[in-house]
Design a protein around this motif. Structure first.
Motif, PDB file in Angstrom:
ATOM      1  N   GLN A 113       1.086  -1.647   0.045  1.00 32.35           N
ATOM      2  CA  GLN A 113      -0.018   0.110  -0.048  1.00 32.35           C
ATOM      3  C   GLN A 113       0.769   1.044   0.177  1.00 32.35           C
ATOM      4  OE1 GLN A 113      -3.683  -0.393   2.899  1.00 32.35           O
ATOM      5  NE2 GLN A 113      -2.643  -1.804   3.558  1.00 32.35           N
ATOM      6  N   GLN A 114       0.800   2.258  -0.788  1.00 37.26           N
ATOM      7  CA  GLN A 114       1.521   3.234  -0.863  1.00 37.26           C
ATOM      8  C   GLN A 114       0.815   4.711  -0.424  1.00 37.26           C
ATOM      9  OE1 GLN A 114       4.788   3.142  -2.472  1.00 37.26           O
ATOM     10  NE2 GLN A 114       3.911   1.124  -2.827  1.00 37.26           N
ATOM     11  N   ILE A 134      -9.460  30.441  -4.755  1.00 38.72           N
ATOM     12  CA  ILE A 134     -10.903  30.931  -4.124  1.00 38.72           C
ATOM     13  C   ILE A 134     -10.238  31.681  -2.413  1.00 38.72           C
ATOM     14  CG2 ILE A 134     -12.728  29.691  -2.967  1.00 38.72           C
ATOM     15  CD1 ILE A 134     -12.301  28.051  -5.694  1.00 38.72           C
ATOM     16  N   HIS A 338     -12.899  31.050  -9.099  1.00 34.08           N
ATOM     17  CA  HIS A 338     -13.675  30.161 -10.469  1.00 34.08           C
ATOM     18  C   HIS A 338     -12.818  30.383 -11.632  1.00 34.08           C
ATOM     19  CE1 HIS A 338     -17.514  29.405  -8.471  1.00 34.08           C
ATOM     20  NE2 HIS A 338     -16.225  28.912  -7.842  1.00 34.08           N
TER      21      HIS A 338
ATOM     22  N   LEU B  18     -11.305  14.284   0.607  1.00 32.02           N
ATOM     23  CA  LEU B  18     -10.059  15.273  -0.381  1.00 32.02           C
ATOM     24  C   LEU B  18      -9.235  14.587  -0.011  1.00 32.02           C
ATOM     25  CD1 LEU B  18     -10.856  17.626  -2.177  1.00 32.02           C
ATOM     26  CD2 LEU B  18      -9.710  18.574   0.145  1.00 32.02           C
ATOM     27  N   GLY B  21      -8.353  10.623  -1.061  1.00 31.70           N
ATOM     28  CA  GLY B  21      -8.847  10.852  -2.216  1.00 31.70           C
ATOM     29  C   GLY B  21      -7.270  11.295  -3.468  1.00 31.70           C
ATOM     30  N   PHE B  22      -6.223  11.510  -2.435  1.00 35.22           N
ATOM     31  CA  PHE B  22      -4.965  11.413  -2.648  1.00 35.22           C
ATOM     32  C   PHE B  22      -3.667  10.471  -2.353  1.00 35.22           C
ATOM     33  CE2 PHE B  22      -6.302  15.795  -3.805  1.00 35.22           C
ATOM     34  CZ  PHE B  22      -5.905  15.421  -5.003  1.00 35.22           C
ATOM     35  N   ILE B  23      -4.869   9.955  -1.208  1.00 34.31           N
ATOM     36  CA  ILE B  23      -3.983   8.466  -0.059  1.00 34.31           C
ATOM     37  C   ILE B  23      -4.623   7.303  -0.602  1.00 34.31           C
ATOM     38  CG2 ILE B  23      -2.817   7.884   2.330  1.00 34.31           C
ATOM     39  CD1 ILE B  23      -3.155  10.723   3.013  1.00 34.31           C
ATOM     40  N   PRO B  24      -3.833   6.321  -0.841  1.00 39.78           N
ATOM     41  CA  PRO B  24      -4.749   4.775  -1.000  1.00 39.78           C
ATOM     42  C   PRO B  24      -4.327   3.970  -0.159  1.00 39.78           C
ATOM     43  CG  PRO B  24      -2.686   5.164  -2.836  1.00 39.78           C
ATOM     44  CD  PRO B  24      -2.421   6.406  -2.451  1.00 39.78           C
ATOM     45  N   HIS B  25      -3.613   4.066   1.103  1.00 42.39           N
ATOM     46  CA  HIS B  25      -3.179   3.442   1.569  1.00 42.39           C
ATOM     47  C   HIS B  25      -4.755   3.394   2.670  1.00 42.39           C
ATOM     48  CE1 HIS B  25      -1.129   1.334   5.165  1.00 42.39           C
ATOM     49  NE2 HIS B  25       0.390   1.435   4.644  1.00 42.39           N
ATOM     50  N   LYS B  26      -4.421   2.122   4.149  1.00 43.77           N
ATOM     51  CA  LYS B  26      -5.899   1.948   4.488  1.00 43.77           C
ATOM     52  C   LYS B  26      -5.039   3.142   5.804  1.00 43.77           C
ATOM     53  CE  LYS B  26      -7.125  -2.368   3.565  1.00 43.77           C
ATOM     54  NZ  LYS B  26      -6.913  -3.793   4.084  1.00 43.77           N
ATOM     55  N   PHE B  28      -7.644   5.418   4.985  1.00 43.84           N
ATOM     56  CA  PHE B  28      -8.248   6.207   3.634  1.00 43.84           C
ATOM     57  C   PHE B  28      -8.639   5.276   2.520  1.00 43.84           C
ATOM     58  CE2 PHE B  28      -4.621   8.396   6.379  1.00 43.84           C
ATOM     59  CZ  PHE B  28      -5.239  10.083   6.821  1.00 43.84           C
ATOM     60  N   LEU B 210     -14.776  23.351 -12.501  1.00 39.61           N
ATOM     61  CA  LEU B 210     -14.120  24.243 -11.425  1.00 39.61           C
ATOM     62  C   LEU B 210     -15.566  25.518 -10.253  1.00 39.61           C
ATOM     63  CD1 LEU B 210     -12.783  26.521 -13.853  1.00 39.61           C
ATOM     64  CD2 LEU B 210     -11.280  25.445 -12.375  1.00 39.61           C
ATOM     65  N   VAL B 212     -17.869  22.616  -9.084  1.00 39.01           N
ATOM     66  CA  VAL B 212     -17.842  22.516  -8.209  1.00 39.01           C
ATOM     67  C   VAL B 212     -16.949  22.243  -7.151  1.00 39.01           C
ATOM     68  CG1 VAL B 212     -17.850  19.567  -7.507  1.00 39.01           C
ATOM     69  CG2 VAL B 212     -19.190  20.012  -9.769  1.00 39.01           C
ATOM     70  N   VAL B 213     -15.685  22.386  -7.576  1.00 38.96           N
ATOM     71  CA  VAL B 213     -14.762  23.031  -6.155  1.00 38.96           C
ATOM     72  C   VAL B 213     -14.698  24.163  -5.726  1.00 38.96           C
ATOM     73  CG1 VAL B 213     -11.961  23.694  -5.984  1.00 38.96           C
ATOM     74  CG2 VAL B 213     -12.472  21.848  -8.400  1.00 38.96           C
ATOM     75  N   GLY B 214     -14.967  25.195  -6.515  1.00 37.53           N
ATOM     76  CA  GLY B 214     -15.392  26.087  -5.562  1.00 37.53           C
ATOM     77  C   GLY B 214     -16.665  25.869  -4.738  1.00 37.53           C
ATOM     78  N   SER B 216     -18.522  23.149  -3.060  1.00 36.50           N
ATOM     79  CA  SER B 216     -17.224  21.894  -2.136  1.00 36.50           C
ATOM     80  C   SER B 216     -16.169  22.299  -1.412  1.00 36.50           C
ATOM     81  CB  SER B 216     -16.979  21.038  -2.716  1.00 36.50           C
ATOM     82  OG  SER B 216     -17.488  20.671  -3.699  1.00 36.50           O
ATOM     83  N   LEU B 217     -15.497  23.647  -1.549  1.00 33.24           N
ATOM     84  CA  LEU B 217     -14.868  24.200  -1.025  1.00 33.24           C
ATOM     85  C   LEU B 217     -15.831  25.332  -0.096  1.00 33.24           C
ATOM     86  CD1 LEU B 217     -12.101  24.190   0.034  1.00 33.24           C
ATOM     87  CD2 LEU B 217     -11.505  26.669  -2.019  1.00 33.24           C
ATOM     88  N   LEU B 221     -16.095  24.905   4.204  1.00 35.11           N
ATOM     89  CA  LEU B 221     -15.290  26.108   5.403  1.00 35.11           C
ATOM     90  C   LEU B 221     -16.773  26.394   5.720  1.00 35.11           C
ATOM     91  CD1 LEU B 221     -12.845  27.766   2.967  1.00 35.11           C
ATOM     92  CD2 LEU B 221     -12.545  25.870   4.665  1.00 35.11           C
TER      93      LEU B 221
END
Lengths: 371, 232
Positions: A113-114, A134, A338, B18, B21-26, B28, B210, B212-214, B216-217, B221
């Motif tokens: 796992q990474q 933003i 945006h 969020l 989405g960037f950490i595949p390790h358990k 997460f 874009l 969706v990003v705005g 969601s943020l 927040l």
């Protein structure tokens, strides 16, 4: 720390010099890079005499079972759906039909796992830049700076539509899409519903909200109820006006079409996620003569809305609507973010074109996630 | 607290997803799946809420003899019928209280629930969908009326694309030499669909992403709280 940073640097270098160099060994098995430890990448490079092959994996008893027999002299196979941190053994049997002989190779790999998905590095950088912009504009707006936001006619017309419904003594119909609450488009629609309900409470106009999913129904009821409270008209709130129709896509369409034909709403709002039913809904609404405003993040449905509705919110306008309607400087500030995102995308597209023309494929590969 | 708790939950869940989405390790890597499962569990409880709303709305209208009350009665009878048939004889391979209902199944060809589903519900659903063909025709008629330069351009493009998808287009433009092949209608259609059309669609997709990003943020927040009923 060293364990994380060193592989990151190595991966960056490997992307920079044009990707991972394939193994020269006849058959190799390696843990799939930057994943959750559930895949092994197999690669082979056979001599030209081979005419067919059998790729096999050892089961829990150590007996090899065939997983693929697709022939290629130089090829690869990704074995996915594996257990993390476990060792797997593979065998490649390559045949030569003319000489009736075969040769086999074995290889093994341990899945790991990474801690970071390197394919998403470009996405992380882009996300950080856009989110940073933003946040910068939100704080900028907080300090009281005036920000120019272009007019969105579809949203400016909302009051006109409510006014018309009030004058005619007819209800307003609001459809928050046909997706469940897990879809951000539905959340965006509910945000707009809050502003619409506030206005309808102020004007004393009936608001009908048919919902496809129970979760959306629950959230829509809460949203409208709070808006009526905020408007100082809790007595005017009627729970039964926000109702569940059916989970079925076309059953829902039939229900909403029936409501439009029987109740004859003066203003229809179709905001959220829509698919094949978009035109059936809006054409029925067009037939009843209602003012129609629609918006969705589904690009394929936008032409249908443009043709049959008076106002259409395209792409990000749906998500920006709540911020635009609230006139809250903080929310308006985020809309400026945006715009920065759009500028960034334009720059990246132009850079990508130039780099590809210059034969620098690494840029596209990096942005696309090394695929 | 009533407002703050949902905001805290939204912030924590949003941030976790969020990061995951960037950490595949358990743990997460499996976080998104776990939260999706939670959502489905909550949704299944909420189904009851929907059914209650449906029954309440229809019963009230029938009881008060509201205009077109017969439709609401039909809706209630259909709903009750499906529930009863499903409970008594089940559906597909699932048995009901009275088993599989072999006798009825022999007469109908399938279980009552499946019979109604296949021969009443499905045709009705298909009928609704097929209305789309007529609505596309009426919408296209309005869209292609020539009023200005843009609508003219739209109509010409639409004619090319529609013709280009038929064998007739090949027949009338096959004489055009290969050096001018782009003018052959099928190839011109492919060009329009592949380049200008894809470019426009991607522009909308990027702009929506874009948004969706705005959005969601703002939700993470706690700046955007209209979905909680507004308020500061």
């Amino acid at each position: 720390m060293k364990r994380i940073v060193l592989p990151l640097l190595l991966a960056l270098l490997s992307v920079g010099i044009g990707g991972v160099v394939p193994s020269a060994a006849p058959f190799s098995a390696e843990d799939a890079p930057w994943d959750d430890g559930t895949a092994v990448v197999l690669a082979w490079n056979l001599d030209p005499l081979r005419t067919s092959l059998s790729l096999q994996k050892a089961d829990s008893l150590g007996i090899f079972q065939e997983i693929s027999n697709e022939f290629a002299l130089t090829g690869g196979y990704k074995d996915s759906g594996l257990e993390a941190d476990a060792e797997y053994r593979y065998r490649l049997v390559a045949y030569n039909k003319d000489r009736s002989d075969s040769v086999s190779f074995t290889a093994h790999a341990t899945t790991r796992q990474q801690w970071f998905s390197m394919q998403k590095l470009s996405l992380l950088i882009l996300l950080a830049m856009i989110c940073g912009a933003i946040l910068y504009y939100i704080f900028h707006a907080r300090r009281g700076k005036n920000l120019f936001i272009r007019r969105i006619s579809g949203l400016d017309s909302m009051e006109e539509a409510i006014g018309r419904a009030t004058e005619k003594g007819k209800p307003i119909l609001f459809v928050p899409g046909i997706s469940d609450l897990g879809d951000i488009q539905t959340i965006a629609a509910l945000n707009i519903l809050n502003h619409l309900a506030l206005k309808s409470a102020e004007y004393g106009t009936e608001l009908l909200v048919p919902c496809r999913f129970s979760m959306v129904l629950s959230a829509a009821r809460e949203t409208v109820k709070e808006a009526y409270l905020q408007a100082g008209r809790p007595d005017a709130y009627r729970e039964e006006k926000i109702f569940y129709v059916t989970d079925d896509q076309f059953g829902f369409v039939a229900g909403v079409d029936g409501i439009m034909l029987r109740e004859q709403p003066a203003a229809n709002f179709f905001l959220g996620a829509f698919w094949a039913e978009s035109l059936i809904l809006t054409e029925t609404g067009f037939g009843t003569g209602a003012i129609q405003t629609a918006g969705t993040g589904q690009p394929h449905q936008i032409p249908f809305f443009v043709v049959s509705c008076d106002y259409t919110l395209i792409g990000e306008e749906l998500y920006a609507a709540s911020a635009y309607l609230s006139r809250d400087p903080q929310q308006l500030g985020s809309l400026k973010g945006h715009d920065f995102g759009k500028l960034l995308v334009i720059i990246l597209v132009l850079t990508g074109i130039v780099m590809e023309m210059a034969g620098q494929g690494w840029f596209k590969q990096f942005i696309a996630g090394g695929n | 607290m009533k407002k703050n708790l949902p905001l805290i939950v939204a912030f924590a869940s949003g941030l976790l997803i969020l990061i995951a989405g960037f950490i595949p390790h358990k743990p997460f890597g499996m976080l998104e799946e776990t939260l999706t499962n939670w959502f489905m569990i909550i949704s299944s409880f909420a189904i009851l809420l929907g059914q209650i709303s449906l029954i309440q709305a229809n019963v009230t209208r029938v009881a008060h003899r509201s205009p077109n009350w017969q439709y609401y009665l039909a809706g209630l009878i259909s709903f009750a019928g499906m529930v009863v048939f499903g409970l008594l004889w089940g559906m597909e391979k699932t048995p009901g209280i009275l088993g599989h209902g072999e006798g009825i199944s022999q007469n109908l060809g399938s279980k009552p629930f499946d019979y109604i589903f296949d021969y009443i519900y499905m045709p009705l659903s298909a009928t609704m969908f097929s209305l789309l063909a007529f609505y596309i025709a009426s919408a296209a008629y309005r869209a292609f009326i020539i009023r200005n330069f843009e609508s003219n351009l739209l109509m010409i493009t639409a004619v090319i694309v529609m013709l280009g998808r038929t064998s007739f287009a090949t027949w009338i433009t096959s004489w055009i030499p290969d050096s001018w092949g782009i003018l052959q209608l099928p190839r011109l259609t492919d060009f329009i669909m592949q380049y200008p059309n894809t470019a426009a669609q991607r522009a909308i997709l990027i702009s929506a992403a874009l948004g969706v990003v705005g959005s969601s943020l703002r939700i993470i927040l706690g700046i955007e709280r209209s979905y909680l009923g507004g308020g500061k």
